[in-house]
Design an enzyme around this catalytic site. Sequence first.
Site, PDB file in Angstrom:
ATOM      1  N   CYS A  15       0.815  -1.216   0.000  1.00 21.67           N
ATOM      2  CA  CYS A  15       0.000   0.000   0.000  1.00 21.67           C
ATOM      3  C   CYS A  15       0.850   1.268   0.000  1.00 21.67           C
ATOM      4  CB  CYS A  15      -0.946  -0.007   1.196  1.00 21.67           C
ATOM      5  SG  CYS A  15      -2.313  -1.173   0.995  1.00 21.67           S
ATOM      6  N   LYS A  18       0.378   3.541  -2.988  1.00 19.58           N
ATOM      7  CA  LYS A  18      -0.817   4.367  -3.174  1.00 19.58           C
ATOM      8  C   LYS A  18      -0.444   5.815  -3.497  1.00 19.58           C
ATOM      9  CE  LYS A  18      -4.492   3.884  -0.593  1.00 19.58           C
ATOM     10  NZ  LYS A  18      -5.440   3.674   0.533  1.00 19.58           N
ATOM     11  N   SER A  46     -17.347  10.094   0.150  1.00 18.43           N
ATOM     12  CA  SER A  46     -16.910   9.943   1.537  1.00 18.43           C
ATOM     13  C   SER A  46     -15.519   9.332   1.688  1.00 18.43           C
ATOM     14  CB  SER A  46     -17.923   9.083   2.308  1.00 18.43           C
ATOM     15  OG  SER A  46     -17.973   7.773   1.757  1.00 18.43           O
ATOM     16  N   LYS A  47     -14.856   9.030   0.559  1.00 15.65           N
ATOM     17  CA  LYS A  47     -13.508   8.440   0.604  1.00 15.65           C
ATOM     18  C   LYS A  47     -13.492   7.164   1.446  1.00 15.65           C
ATOM     19  CE  LYS A  47     -11.538  13.108   0.337  1.00 15.65           C
ATOM     20  NZ  LYS A  47     -10.696  14.115   0.991  1.00 15.65           N
ATOM     21  N   ASP A  48     -14.556   6.392   1.338  1.00 16.94           N
ATOM     22  CA  ASP A  48     -14.695   5.197   2.169  1.00 16.94           C
ATOM     23  C   ASP A  48     -13.989   4.007   1.545  1.00 16.94           C
ATOM     24  OD1 ASP A  48     -15.645   3.698   4.369  1.00 16.94           O
ATOM     25  OD2 ASP A  48     -17.509   4.848   4.372  1.00 16.94           O
ATOM     26  N   ASP A  66      -8.698  -3.600  -4.883  1.00 16.13           N
ATOM     27  CA  ASP A  66      -7.423  -3.157  -4.319  1.00 16.13           C
ATOM     28  C   ASP A  66      -6.312  -4.027  -4.905  1.00 16.13           C
ATOM     29  OD1 ASP A  66      -5.395  -2.049  -2.668  1.00 16.13           O
ATOM     30  OD2 ASP A  66      -6.897  -1.673  -1.115  1.00 16.13           O
ATOM     31  N   SER A 139      -5.921 -10.396 -16.631  1.00 15.73           N
ATOM     32  CA  SER A 139      -4.468 -10.260 -16.569  1.00 15.73           C
ATOM     33  C   SER A 139      -3.962  -9.472 -17.766  1.00 15.73           C
ATOM     34  CB  SER A 139      -3.797 -11.638 -16.530  1.00 15.73           C
ATOM     35  OG  SER A 139      -4.146 -12.383 -17.692  1.00 15.73           O
ATOM     36  N   ASP A 225     -10.512   0.747   7.621  1.00 12.03           N
ATOM     37  CA  ASP A 225      -9.249   0.043   7.862  1.00 12.03           C
ATOM     38  C   ASP A 225      -8.085   0.987   7.582  1.00 12.03           C
ATOM     39  OD1 ASP A 225      -9.392   0.034   5.093  1.00 12.03           O
ATOM     40  OD2 ASP A 225      -9.024  -2.116   4.867  1.00 12.03           O
TER      41      ASP A 225
END
Length: 343
Positions: A15, A18, A46-48, A66, A139, A225
């Site tokens: 991560c 990001k 809401s950037k959730d 993700d 892929s 998270d």
Amino acid sequence: METIKLTQYSHGAGCGCKISPAVLETILHSDAPKTIFPELLVGNESKDDAAVFDLGDGTCVVSTTDFFMPIVDDPATFGAIASVNAISDIYAMGGEPIMAIAILGWPINKIPAEVAKGVLEGSRKVCLEAEIPLAGGHSIDCPEPVFGLAVTGKLKKENLKRNDTARVNSLLYLTKPIGIGIVTTAQKKGIVQQAHYQRAVDSMLTLNWLGAEIGKLPYVSAMTDVTGFGLLGHLYEVCEGSNLSAEITFSKIPTFDFLDIYLDQKSIPGGTIRNWDSYGSKISAITEKQKVILADPQTSGGLLIVVDEDKQTEFEATMLQHNYSLRPFGRLVPKTKTVIEVK
């Protein structure tokens, strides 16, 4: 076949790849007229952690994706961590995952296909643990190895946990220690102790299934998270979305107890600086050590949980029943100029 070190083929890790919060804000901004979909309970605004769509019968579909570049060298472990991390977004909304689709980018002229097979095997193992099928995927030939999942989940509408609905005077809890970025950077530099590295890997491999249980608790007003933006970044999103501020005590925040060893050797991922540059002006004055830990990008991090203060005893007892011993590290307070006060 020669041993392949996957982390040598990527410019970032986990991560930590990001895009920073500030840059992402620019990318997502649109001047086009906004189309309203009444059934879309949670979208970009809401950037959730995931999108949530109301089916109209009391249930909702939860959808997320993700993916990232290798954070470990072992293919199966990389696939497993990427999968745990992606599935976490469903749990963070209070939902249950039901199906996953793989996302694979692979440098086919640099790394053998057998290594990619190992990545998928690691993913299948995690999906089996989460009791969901890895039902397909897509892929492409890619300059760097990339893997992740698109995950579909479900929840009862009343169990939905957003990141922008926190209530004032609530307590803050975290289910995993922070410091993953520091440890994995040390691994890439070749200075990490194996026992410390294994603790970080074990943490990243732990599913956040607890979120589905927390979704059933009405006194939990918000949840998210902690991943690439660090603890401060994700707590900042909770505060801004809920029009509140936070007071946190650094000594009470769960961290790996060996981080000083690697901080003394300047084992700090680049994502930490990008994170701090994005939101540091909204944080109280803190030490350099506090900054590099609290802005450290996490991969497959824990759940940040907001609990009504008068339910502290009940919440902690419920978590013990699930083998989680949790203690609060801060609280939410009325909005002030400083969004997060670190004590």
